[in-house]
Design a protein around this motif. Structure first.
Motif, PDB file in Angstrom:
ATOM      1  N   ALA A 162       0.801  -1.254   0.012  1.00 54.68           N
ATOM      2  CA  ALA A 162      -0.044   0.013   0.042  1.00 54.68           C
ATOM      3  C   ALA A 162       0.924   1.327   0.129  1.00 54.68           C
ATOM      4  O   ALA A 162       0.267   2.465  -0.152  1.00 54.68           O
ATOM      5  CB  ALA A 162      -0.986  -0.063   1.364  1.00 54.68           C
ATOM      6  N   ALA A 163       2.262   1.217   0.031  1.00 55.51           N
ATOM      7  CA  ALA A 163       3.039   2.148   0.217  1.00 55.51           C
ATOM      8  C   ALA A 163       3.067   3.273  -0.974  1.00 55.51           C
ATOM      9  O   ALA A 163       2.848   4.463  -0.830  1.00 55.51           O
ATOM     10  CB  ALA A 163       4.387   1.905   0.522  1.00 55.51           C
ATOM     11  N   ALA A 189      -3.292  14.650  -4.016  1.00 57.95           N
ATOM     12  CA  ALA A 189      -4.215  15.286  -3.028  1.00 57.95           C
ATOM     13  C   ALA A 189      -3.480  16.724  -2.519  1.00 57.95           C
ATOM     14  O   ALA A 189      -4.319  17.595  -2.656  1.00 57.95           O
ATOM     15  CB  ALA A 189      -4.295  14.698  -1.527  1.00 57.95           C
ATOM     16  N   ALA A 190      -2.379  16.836  -2.697  1.00 58.42           N
ATOM     17  CA  ALA A 190      -1.679  17.953  -2.388  1.00 58.42           C
ATOM     18  C   ALA A 190      -1.843  18.984  -3.807  1.00 58.42           C
ATOM     19  O   ALA A 190      -1.988  20.153  -3.672  1.00 58.42           O
ATOM     20  CB  ALA A 190      -0.080  17.495  -2.342  1.00 58.42           C
ATOM     21  N   ALA A 197      -3.523  14.904   2.177  1.00 58.13           N
ATOM     22  CA  ALA A 197      -2.298  14.577   1.845  1.00 58.13           C
ATOM     23  C   ALA A 197      -1.250  14.196   2.834  1.00 58.13           C
ATOM     24  O   ALA A 197      -0.580  13.204   2.607  1.00 58.13           O
ATOM     25  CB  ALA A 197      -1.925  15.456   0.752  1.00 58.13           C
ATOM     26  N   ALA A 198      -1.364  15.053   3.732  1.00 55.61           N
ATOM     27  CA  ALA A 198      -0.402  14.498   4.906  1.00 55.61           C
ATOM     28  C   ALA A 198      -0.581  13.075   5.585  1.00 55.61           C
ATOM     29  O   ALA A 198       0.330  12.463   5.887  1.00 55.61           O
ATOM     30  CB  ALA A 198      -0.299  15.773   5.922  1.00 55.61           C
ATOM     31  N   LEU A 199      -1.898  12.860   5.626  1.00 56.03           N
ATOM     32  CA  LEU A 199      -2.200  11.447   6.342  1.00 56.03           C
ATOM     33  C   LEU A 199      -2.067  10.580   5.519  1.00 56.03           C
ATOM     34  O   LEU A 199      -1.546   9.371   5.643  1.00 56.03           O
ATOM     35  CB  LEU A 199      -3.893  11.584   6.717  1.00 56.03           C
ATOM     36  N   LEU A 200      -2.235  10.680   4.052  1.00 55.21           N
ATOM     37  CA  LEU A 200      -1.953   9.397   3.051  1.00 55.21           C
ATOM     38  C   LEU A 200      -0.514   9.477   3.156  1.00 55.21           C
ATOM     39  O   LEU A 200       0.097   8.301   2.909  1.00 55.21           O
ATOM     40  CB  LEU A 200      -2.471   9.894   1.864  1.00 55.21           C
ATOM     41  N   TRP A 201       0.247  10.441   3.323  1.00 58.57           N
ATOM     42  CA  TRP A 201       2.021  10.394   3.178  1.00 58.57           C
ATOM     43  C   TRP A 201       2.344   9.791   4.378  1.00 58.57           C
ATOM     44  O   TRP A 201       3.112   8.530   4.258  1.00 58.57           O
ATOM     45  CB  TRP A 201       2.409  11.803   3.141  1.00 58.57           C
ATOM     46  N   TYR A 202       1.614   9.861   5.385  1.00 59.73           N
ATOM     47  CA  TYR A 202       2.054   9.110   6.830  1.00 59.73           C
ATOM     48  C   TYR A 202       1.630   7.599   6.864  1.00 59.73           C
ATOM     49  O   TYR A 202       2.605   6.773   6.958  1.00 59.73           O
ATOM     50  CB  TYR A 202       1.297   9.669   7.920  1.00 59.73           C
ATOM     51  N   ALA A 203       0.541   7.491   6.322  1.00 62.00           N
ATOM     52  CA  ALA A 203       0.001   5.910   5.871  1.00 62.00           C
ATOM     53  C   ALA A 203       1.201   5.445   4.772  1.00 62.00           C
ATOM     54  O   ALA A 203       1.486   3.920   5.195  1.00 62.00           O
ATOM     55  CB  ALA A 203      -1.160   5.790   5.336  1.00 62.00           C
ATOM     56  N   ALA A 206       1.293   6.980  -1.618  1.00 64.07           N
ATOM     57  CA  ALA A 206       2.191   8.053  -1.977  1.00 64.07           C
ATOM     58  C   ALA A 206       1.477   8.776  -3.104  1.00 64.07           C
ATOM     59  O   ALA A 206       1.642   9.971  -3.355  1.00 64.07           O
ATOM     60  CB  ALA A 206       3.598   7.714  -2.326  1.00 64.07           C
ATOM     61  N   VAL A 207       1.131   7.942  -4.104  1.00 71.51           N
ATOM     62  CA  VAL A 207       0.501   8.703  -5.419  1.00 71.51           C
ATOM     63  C   VAL A 207      -0.576   9.386  -4.984  1.00 71.51           C
ATOM     64  O   VAL A 207      -0.801  10.627  -5.393  1.00 71.51           O
ATOM     65  CB  VAL A 207       0.181   7.504  -6.586  1.00 71.51           C
ATOM     66  N   LEU A 208      -1.666   8.892  -4.388  1.00 66.56           N
ATOM     67  CA  LEU A 208      -2.747   9.753  -3.786  1.00 66.56           C
ATOM     68  C   LEU A 208      -2.226  10.822  -3.056  1.00 66.56           C
ATOM     69  O   LEU A 208      -3.194  11.932  -3.032  1.00 66.56           O
ATOM     70  CB  LEU A 208      -3.636   8.848  -2.968  1.00 66.56           C
TER      71      LEU A 208
END
Length: 69
Positions: free
Chosen positions: A9-10, A20-21, A50-56, A14-16
């Motif tokens: 899922a990484a 989002a950004a 975007a920040a939450l998706l990057w963290y995930a 990162a793409v999403l």
């Protein structure tokens, strides 16, 4: 309880996050162009997403799934 995010899922996260950004930037630009502050609020929501998706994605990239039952 630790989070268990599968390593595959990484890359999608990162793409999403990048999309989002970019959407957040477009919404903030739209707010500046139209003068409507609601677009800026939605742009902020997109940046937080975007920040939450990057963290995930970061969690998924560094997770060790070998220890899972």
């Amino acid at each position: 309880m630790p989070f268990h995010i599968p390593p595959w899922a990484a890359r999608p996260a990162a793409v999403l996050s990048t999309l989002a950004a970019l959407a957040g930037s477009a919404l903030v630009f739209l707010a500046a162009a139209t003068g409507d502050y609601w677009w800026a609020i939605w742009g902020g929501v997109a940046f937080v997403s975007a920040a939450l998706l990057w963290y995930a994605g970061d969690l998924a990239a560094t997770s060790d799934s070998a220890g899972l039952p």
